[in-house]
Design a protein around this motif. Structure first.
Motif, short mmCIF file in Angstrom:
data_model
loop_
_atom_site.label_atom_id
_atom_site.label_comp_id
_atom_site.label_asym_id
_atom_site.label_seq_id
_atom_site.Cartn_x
_atom_site.Cartn_y
_atom_site.Cartn_z
N TYR A 102 42.76 40.63 43.10
CA TYR A 102 43.17 39.91 41.89
C TYR A 102 43.07 38.41 42.15
CZ TYR A 102 45.16 44.48 40.71
OH TYR A 102 45.34 45.82 40.46
N ALA A 140 42.11 32.63 37.45
CA ALA A 140 41.02 31.72 37.09
C ALA A 140 41.19 30.37 37.77
CB ALA A 140 40.97 31.56 35.57
N ASP A 162 44.08 42.38 33.45
CA ASP A 162 45.47 42.00 33.65
C ASP A 162 45.95 42.50 35.00
OD1 ASP A 162 45.45 40.94 31.10
OD2 ASP A 162 46.27 42.76 30.18
N ASP A 215 32.83 29.63 36.04
CA ASP A 215 32.21 29.63 34.71
C ASP A 215 30.85 28.97 34.70
OD1 ASP A 215 34.38 30.95 33.68
OD2 ASP A 215 35.39 29.14 32.98
N GLU A 245 48.58 37.52 31.68
CA GLU A 245 47.57 36.48 31.93
C GLU A 245 46.34 37.10 32.58
OE1 GLU A 245 47.06 32.40 34.59
OE2 GLU A 245 49.05 33.02 33.89
N GLU A 246 45.17 36.76 32.05
CA GLU A 246 43.94 37.37 32.54
C GLU A 246 43.56 36.82 33.91
OE1 GLU A 246 39.74 36.87 30.75
OE2 GLU A 246 40.63 38.58 29.68
N VAL A 247 43.10 37.72 34.79
CA VAL A 247 42.62 37.34 36.12
C VAL A 247 41.27 38.00 36.35
CG1 VAL A 247 44.97 37.14 37.03
CG2 VAL A 247 43.74 39.31 37.25
N HIS A 248 40.58 37.55 37.38
CA HIS A 248 39.35 38.21 37.80
C HIS A 248 39.74 39.40 38.68
CE1 HIS A 248 36.88 34.93 36.30
NE2 HIS A 248 37.69 34.09 36.91
N PRO A 295 37.13 40.80 33.95
CA PRO A 295 38.43 40.22 33.58
C PRO A 295 39.43 41.34 33.31
CG PRO A 295 36.89 40.12 31.73
CD PRO A 295 36.11 40.61 32.91
#
Length: 246
Positions: free
Chosen positions: A145, A148, A108, A155, A123-126, A106
């Motif tokens: 990038y 989610a 930014d 998940d 916002e968090e991204v993979h 995870p």
């Protein structure tokens, strides 16, 4: 490699010196051969080392020379073609994808990438890291990038960190219908992390290819791939196998 008088030349000294050294590379040197050090070259041509560095940097930018850690400046092999056309719209990780998944964590997205993804700042991204190898050598490094929202089923997958997690992200991404992709190319300088992956010096010229993957009327993922400018040339036609010249 002979000497030349540069004082009477009207064009910038480093440009004329670049031409002289380039001609010598064709006639007096072989691929992989190490050039004399900067002090010796500067004395031989009667120029300041700053002028010499400008000439060498231009030759490196043109793919004629390579600066190698712990080795010095060597004569580069001919550049190889890397197809960056968008005639085949496929997700990363599909088919004969030449990229090797390394990790997924995870993180930014940089502001420029966040704008392409239309995500909020912070916002968090993979963040998927991949390498493109040829004959055991890394020729490109990629950061993919993935928001989610593009991989909602991730998940539920019990995938540990590392390459397995990266492959899981790529597999989940392929559940979306790919509408298309667009791509931009620009010349850049290697950041410290890319330089380490690609066995380059920080600040070395690189080719940065940014790809935006589209699905459902939005951007589903963004890839930022950094190619070694000294060994790769980008093509926009039929697919070309990537291979390092020896």
């Amino acid at each position: 490699m002979g000497t030349t008088q540069l004082e009477s030349v009207q064009e910038p000294k480093y440009q004329h010196l670049k031409t002289v050294i380039g001609e010598a590379l064709d006639s007096d040197f072989t691929v992989g051969e190490i050039l004399p050090n900067e002090r010796e070259l500067a004395a031989r041509f009667g120029v300041a080392r700053a002028t010499l560095r400008q000439a060498l940097e231009q030759l490196e930018l043109e793919g004629r020379l390579q600066r190698r850690r712990g080795v010095g400046t060597t004569v580069a092999p001919p550049r190889v073609g890397v197809d960056v056309s968008t005639t085949q719209h496929v997700w990363p990780g599909v088919g004969d994808d030449a990229w090797l998944a390394q990790d997924a964590i995870p993180g930014d997205a940089p502001a420029a990438v966040a704008r392409l993804l239309e995500t909020a700042a912070g916002e968090e991204v993979h963040l998927v890291r991949r390498l493109r190898l040829s004959q055991g050598q890394a020729v490109a490094a990629e950061l993919l990038y993935v928001p989610a929202g593009s991989v909602p089923g991730l998940d539920a997958i019990d995938a540990p960190a590392g390459a397995a997690r990266a492959r899981a992200v790529l597999c989940e991404l392929q559940n979306l219908v790919l509408d298309g992709q667009d791509r931009s190319v620009e010349l850049g300088s290697a950041r410290a992390d890319d330089a380490k992956e690609l066995d380059r010096l920080p600040g070395s010229p690189v080719l940065v290819v940014t790809t935006r993957y589209l699905s459902g009327g939005r951007t589903a993922a963004v890839s930022v791939a950094t190619y070694r400018a000294d060994t790769c040339r980008l093509t926009f036609g039929d697919s070309v196998d990537l291979a390092m010249a020896s």
